[in-house]
Design an enzyme around this catalytic site. Structure first.
Site, PDB file in Angstrom:
ATOM      1  N   LYS A 112     -10.775  -4.036  51.713  1.00  0.00           N
ATOM      2  CA  LYS A 112      -9.668  -4.618  50.925  1.00  0.00           C
ATOM      3  C   LYS A 112      -9.122  -5.870  51.593  1.00  0.00           C
ATOM      4  O   LYS A 112      -8.679  -6.794  50.915  1.00  0.00           O
ATOM      5  CB  LYS A 112      -8.552  -3.589  50.736  1.00  0.00           C
ATOM      6  CG  LYS A 112      -8.968  -2.394  49.898  1.00  0.00           C
ATOM      7  CD  LYS A 112      -8.432  -2.458  48.498  1.00  0.00           C
ATOM      8  CE  LYS A 112      -9.242  -1.533  47.630  1.00  0.00           C
ATOM      9  NZ  LYS A 112      -8.799  -1.306  46.323  1.00  0.00           N
ATOM     10  N   LYS A 192     -19.572  -0.012  44.813  1.00  0.00           N
ATOM     11  CA  LYS A 192     -18.938   1.168  44.231  1.00  0.00           C
ATOM     12  C   LYS A 192     -18.231   0.759  42.941  1.00  0.00           C
ATOM     13  O   LYS A 192     -17.633  -0.324  42.885  1.00  0.00           O
ATOM     14  CB  LYS A 192     -17.907   1.704  45.234  1.00  0.00           C
ATOM     15  CG  LYS A 192     -17.186   2.952  44.797  1.00  0.00           C
ATOM     16  CD  LYS A 192     -16.006   3.241  45.698  1.00  0.00           C
ATOM     17  CE  LYS A 192     -14.775   2.468  45.285  1.00  0.00           C
ATOM     18  NZ  LYS A 192     -13.585   3.236  44.989  1.00  0.00           N
ATOM     19  N   LYS A 195     -11.980  -0.439  39.916  1.00  0.00           N
ATOM     20  CA  LYS A 195     -11.140  -1.189  38.977  1.00  0.00           C
ATOM     21  C   LYS A 195     -11.110  -2.653  39.395  1.00  0.00           C
ATOM     22  O   LYS A 195     -11.248  -3.549  38.585  1.00  0.00           O
ATOM     23  CB  LYS A 195      -9.718  -0.629  38.996  1.00  0.00           C
ATOM     24  CG  LYS A 195      -9.636   0.827  38.603  1.00  0.00           C
ATOM     25  CD  LYS A 195      -8.190   1.295  38.593  1.00  0.00           C
ATOM     26  CE  LYS A 195      -8.093   2.791  38.738  1.00  0.00           C
ATOM     27  NZ  LYS A 195      -7.932   3.229  40.132  1.00  0.00           N
TER      28      LYS A 195
HETATM   29  N1  AQP Z   1     -17.013   4.751  42.141  1.00  0.00           N
HETATM   30  C1  AQP Z   1     -16.466   5.924  42.395  1.00  0.00           C
HETATM   31  N2  AQP Z   1     -17.240   7.036  42.500  1.00  0.00           N
HETATM   32  C2  AQP Z   1     -16.688   8.244  42.760  1.00  0.00           C
HETATM   33  N3  AQP Z   1     -15.343   8.425  42.899  1.00  0.00           N
HETATM   34  C3  AQP Z   1     -14.542   7.364  42.803  1.00  0.00           C
HETATM   35  N4  AQP Z   1     -13.205   7.201  42.899  1.00  0.00           N
HETATM   36  C4  AQP Z   1     -12.895   5.901  42.710  1.00  0.00           C
HETATM   37  N5  AQP Z   1     -14.004   5.196  42.494  1.00  0.00           N
HETATM   38  C5  AQP Z   1     -15.050   6.061  42.548  1.00  0.00           C
HETATM   39  C6  AQP Z   1     -12.266   8.289  43.142  1.00  0.00           C
HETATM   40  O1  AQP Z   1     -11.305   8.291  42.105  1.00  0.00           O
HETATM   41  C7  AQP Z   1     -10.060   8.740  42.619  1.00  0.00           C
HETATM   42  C8  AQP Z   1      -8.958   7.811  42.205  1.00  0.00           C
HETATM   43  O2  AQP Z   1      -9.226   6.529  42.769  1.00  0.00           O
HETATM   44  P1  AQP Z   1      -8.067   5.468  42.961  1.00  0.00           P
HETATM   45  O3  AQP Z   1      -7.776   4.806  41.691  1.00  0.00           O
HETATM   46  O4  AQP Z   1      -6.884   6.073  43.559  1.00  0.00           O
HETATM   47  O5  AQP Z   1      -8.558   4.532  44.088  1.00  0.00           O
HETATM   48  P2  AQP Z   1      -9.844   3.750  44.338  1.00  0.00           P
HETATM   49  O6  AQP Z   1     -10.833   4.580  45.056  1.00  0.00           O
HETATM   50  O7  AQP Z   1      -9.398   2.579  45.115  1.00  0.00           O
HETATM   51  O8  AQP Z   1     -10.361   3.388  42.891  1.00  0.00           O
HETATM   52  P3  AQP Z   1     -10.862   2.031  42.427  1.00  0.00           P
HETATM   53  O9  AQP Z   1     -11.274   2.111  41.046  1.00  0.00           O
HETATM   54  O10 AQP Z   1     -11.857   1.536  43.411  1.00  0.00           O
HETATM   55  O11 AQP Z   1      -9.535   1.147  42.449  1.00  0.00           O
HETATM   56  P4  AQP Z   1      -9.258  -0.240  43.079  1.00  0.00           P
HETATM   57  O12 AQP Z   1     -10.372  -1.131  42.667  1.00  0.00           O
HETATM   58  O13 AQP Z   1      -7.947  -0.631  42.476  1.00  0.00           O
HETATM   59  O14 AQP Z   1      -9.185  -0.048  44.550  1.00  0.00           O
HETATM   60  C9  AQP Z   1     -10.218   8.851  44.143  1.00  0.00           C
HETATM   61  O15 AQP Z   1     -10.403  10.204  44.492  1.00  0.00           O
HETATM   62  C10 AQP Z   1     -11.450   8.047  44.415  1.00  0.00           C
HETATM   63  O16 AQP Z   1     -12.141   8.515  45.557  1.00  0.00           O
END
Ligand code: AQP
Length: 325
Positions: A112, A192, A195
């Site tokens: 990040k 991965k 969002k």
């Molecule tokens: N690609 C993924 N595969 C499996 N699990 C995933 N999670 C996120 N992306 C994947 C799991 O979803 C839950 C909620 O995630 P989050 O929104 O709290 O945070 P994140 O991991 O940071 O999700 P994003 O989509 O990647 O958000 P941004 O881009 O904003 O940082 C968690 O249990 C996560 O592991």
């Protein structure tokens, strides 16, 4: 007494199939076995730049999508993190137990920080401590997450242990639970699904938008022409089939891809149809809830009220053990 389960999702954009397959489906399957608390973690979402004007809409959308996907609010608590001030209070306490060196090694922080070069703030650095506070405030024992969060849950165990050793036994050591889809890759096939990477299919995507996105998704890059045989083992689209298609479809696609009987477009068309079948009811129910935000807000407010009670009790125990009364 059922064990306590805690997990969260950031209102940082539309909930996507990575969140759904990696976390939310698992949450739903564990509803009866655990005493479940789920949080829309808005204080985590503000660690990167965002627009305040859309935050409330994102919170409602995140809650609505989770409920529509099957998070039955009669069998769990769902609430917004910032409605329970004890999350940040406990974070401060846990900060005093967390070495900076450990936080510097967190993979998510490093990623990040690279993505947000102009805004490497203390909150981004401290993200795993806030996450630990989220879990420990409710004495969470089980934390179903995607693979990307495992390192943070390991850290939360260390911090719980440190607190217990220094001030007295209070917190359980949280254990992570992975789903059968711990890491869904994005449509770029390289990163991965996230969002923030804009490489996702959201749960409220319209059928034609699903097709549009899938049609551009990266497949086996060695397959240059329609007549070349493909290799499903290295194809992210084939991996996605595993979560949306039947065993017999998988078997058939696998064979026909290897023998070049079908091309990537044919394969994507089947995936698109199967995805739409599973996601369309979620989209419809989500939109119904999003159009009635008052009912979603009522659910979130009721959840926050229950959480504040638990959080107050925990903080009173924390203060007492630390000599802060
Ligand atoms: N690609 C993924 N595969 C499996 N699990 C995933 N999670 C996120 N992306 C994947 C799991 O979803 C839950 C909620 O995630 P989050 O929104 O709290 O945070 P994140 O991991 O940071 O999700 P994003 O989509 O990647 O958000 P941004 O881009 O904003 O940082 C968690 O249990 C996560 O592991």
């Amino acid at each position: 007494m059922k064990k306590r389960l805690f997990s969260g999702i950031q209102p940082s954009g539309e909930v996507h199939i990575g969140n759904y397959l990696g976390a939310i489906k698992n949450w739903i399957s564990l509803l009866d076995d655990y005493d479940c608390i789920f949080s829309i973690v808005d204080y985590h979402a503000i660690t990167v730049e965002y627009s305040p004007g859309v935050m409330q809409e994102r919170i409602i959308n995140a809650a609505a999508t989770n409920i529509a996907a099957g998070l039955d609010t009669d069998r769990c608590i769902i609430f917004v993190q910032s409605q329970v001030p004890e999350h940040t209070e406990l974070t401060w306490v846990l900060n005093t137990l967390t070495p900076m060196g450990i936080l510097e090694r967190m993979t998510q922080f490093k990623d990040k920080a690279q993505q947000n070069e102009k805004n490497i703030n203390v909150g981004l650095f401290d993200y795993p401590v806030l996450q630990t506070a989220d879990i420990l405030l409710y004495k969470g024992q089980a934390v179903p997450v995607g693979e990307d969060q495992v390192q943070h849950i390991e850290l939360s165990r260390e911090i719980a242990r440190k607190f217990n050793t220094r001030y007295g036994e209070l917190f359980p050591e949280p254990q992570h639970i992975l789903s059968n889809a711990p890491r869904i890759m994005g449509l770029d096939g390289k990163n991965k699904m996230s969002k923030s990477m804009n490489n996702y299919i959201s749960l409220i995507e319209k059928p034609d938008a699903i097709w549009k996105k899938l049609s551009r998704a990266v497949t086996d890059e060695n397959r240059k022409r329609r007549d070349d045989p493909g290799n499903p083992d290295i194809c992210n689209v084939y991996t996605l089939h595993k979560y949306f298609s039947t065993d017999s479809e998988l078997d058939r696609i696998n064979k026909q891809c290897r023998s070049a009987e079908i091309g990537c477009v044919d394969c994507k068309k089947i995936l698109s149809e199967n995805m739409v079948k599973e996601l369309e009811p979620i989209r419809e129910k989500s939109l119904e809830l999003i159009n009635n935000p008052v009912s979603v807000m009522d659910t979130l407010n009721a959840g926050a009220e229950k959480c504040r009670k638990i959080a107050k009790e925990t903080m009173s125990e924390v203060r007492s053990l630390m000599g802060l009364r």
